[in-house]
Design a protein around this motif. Structure first.
Motif, mmCIF file in Angstrom:
data_model
loop_
_atom_site.group_PDB
_atom_site.id
_atom_site.type_symbol
_atom_site.label_atom_id
_atom_site.label_comp_id
_atom_site.label_asym_id
_atom_site.label_seq_id
_atom_site.Cartn_x
_atom_site.Cartn_y
_atom_site.Cartn_z
ATOM 1 N N PRO A 109 -10.641 0.371 -3.595
ATOM 2 C CA PRO A 109 -9.865 -0.582 -2.782
ATOM 3 C C PRO A 109 -10.655 -1.215 -1.648
ATOM 4 O O PRO A 109 -10.213 -2.235 -1.105
ATOM 5 C CB PRO A 109 -8.712 0.274 -2.242
ATOM 6 N N GLY A 110 -11.823 -0.658 -1.302
ATOM 7 C CA GLY A 110 -12.626 -1.270 -0.254
ATOM 8 C C GLY A 110 -13.151 -2.644 -0.629
ATOM 9 O O GLY A 110 -13.449 -3.453 0.247
ATOM 10 N N ILE A 160 -4.235 -9.058 1.523
ATOM 11 C CA ILE A 160 -5.231 -8.351 0.717
ATOM 12 C C ILE A 160 -6.083 -7.430 1.585
ATOM 13 O O ILE A 160 -6.379 -6.289 1.202
ATOM 14 C CB ILE A 160 -6.083 -9.386 -0.056
ATOM 15 N N VAL A 161 -6.445 -7.890 2.794
ATOM 16 C CA VAL A 161 -7.248 -7.038 3.689
ATOM 17 C C VAL A 161 -6.472 -5.790 4.078
ATOM 18 O O VAL A 161 -7.025 -4.677 4.088
ATOM 19 C CB VAL A 161 -7.664 -7.840 4.947
ATOM 20 N N VAL A 162 -5.163 -5.943 4.389
ATOM 21 C CA VAL A 162 -4.368 -4.782 4.815
ATOM 22 C C VAL A 162 -4.230 -3.776 3.680
ATOM 23 O O VAL A 162 -4.360 -2.560 3.894
ATOM 24 C CB VAL A 162 -2.991 -5.243 5.341
ATOM 25 N N THR A 216 -5.795 0.004 4.206
ATOM 26 C CA THR A 216 -4.869 1.140 4.204
ATOM 27 C C THR A 216 -5.157 2.074 3.035
ATOM 28 O O THR A 216 -5.175 3.301 3.204
ATOM 29 C CB THR A 216 -3.422 0.631 4.120
ATOM 30 N N LEU A 217 -5.408 1.494 1.842
ATOM 31 C CA LEU A 217 -5.672 2.362 0.686
ATOM 32 C C LEU A 217 -6.997 3.099 0.849
ATOM 33 O O LEU A 217 -7.101 4.274 0.461
ATOM 34 C CB LEU A 217 -5.668 1.541 -0.606
ATOM 35 N N SER A 245 0.829 -1.204 0.000
ATOM 36 C CA SER A 245 0.000 0.000 0.000
ATOM 37 C C SER A 245 0.864 1.255 0.000
ATOM 38 O O SER A 245 0.474 2.273 -0.577
ATOM 39 C CB SER A 245 -0.944 0.000 1.186
ATOM 40 N N ILE A 246 2.078 1.189 0.613
ATOM 41 C CA ILE A 246 2.996 2.327 0.559
ATOM 42 C C ILE A 246 3.393 2.615 -0.892
ATOM 43 O O ILE A 246 3.515 3.779 -1.291
ATOM 44 C CB ILE A 246 4.235 2.057 1.438
#
Lengths: 136, 91
Positions: free
Chosen positions: A66-67, A119-121, A125-126, A43-44
């Motif tokens: 991204p949700g 994938i959840v993280v 984050t996004l 995500s960074i």
């Protein structure tokens, strides 16, 4: 931010950081790493790209909100946790293949659980960072 | 004096003293951008300390942590610069 150096560097950093995050994800069972850190690094990569090129260009790369990644990752984690139930074992028992696959190593349900966390993280984050940068 | 003594008795004290000095500058920094720069320098010094520690304990996996910390430090500095620029434009 309109700097040419940062913009050029970000287009090279995006695939490199995603590759590094997958490396961290695959290494994470016996060494430092795992799904959470790998998802944060991936995500960074997208956040750096969105700072350099604007939010709209990053949205065209990802192509969907991204949700949507959050339920997909949770579903993968639940399926990998529930898979031993069909073989008559307890919930979340680790099932492993007999022989290691080259490059990836030993494949088991723990790897799929970590992929779900990854994938959840990324999704959470996004979603958070895109929402914050839209409102500012 | 071998490499390990050199790292332990010279490099680590220099890094520790510089962390203290940078932290004092972080506390007294008059404007927000001074504080952002001192925070960035603090994280870079922390990366140096992690690298020295990983050489001293022969653990190459610590270098990955230093790499991730460098990534997050870079991102935080960029984000601070982005919002400082945006705030100046709004005023």
């Amino acid at each position: 931010m309109k700097t040419l150096i940062f913009k050029t560097a970000s287009s090279y950093l995006l695939p490199l950081l995603i590759l590094f995050s997958i490396f961290i994800l695959l290494r994470g069972h016996y060494l430092p790493g795992g799904g959470f850190v790998g998802g944060l690094i991936a995500s960074i990569a997208f956040v750096i790209h969105s700072f350099a090129n604007g939010l709209e260009k990053t949205r065209t790369i990802i192509k969907f909100h991204p949700g949507f990644l959050i339920p997909v990752g949770l579903l993968i984690a639940i399926i990998s946790g529930a898979a031993p139930l069909f073989l008559g074992q307890n919930f979340m028992t680790g099932l492993w293949m007999d022989d290691p696959i080259p490059v990836i190593g030993m494949v088991g349900t723990a790897l799929f659980f970590d992929t779900g966390v990854y994938i959840v993280v990324i999704g959470i984050t996004l979603t958070i960072i895109f929402t914050i940068s839209e409102t500012l | 004096m071998n490499l390990y003594d050199y790292l332990y008795y010279i490099i680590l004290p220099i890094l520790s003293i510089s962390v203290l000095i940078i932290f004092i500058r972080f506390l007294i920094g008059p404007t927000l951008s001074d504080r952002v720069i001192s925070l960035d320098l603090l994280l870079t010094t922390g990366i140096g300390i992690i690298a020295v520690y990983s050489i001293h304990t022969n653990q190459p996996t610590f270098l990955d942590i230093a790499m991730i910390l460098a990534l997050i430090a870079f991102l935080s500095t960029v984000a601070f610069a982005y919002y400082l620029e945006k705030r100046e434009r709004n005023d």
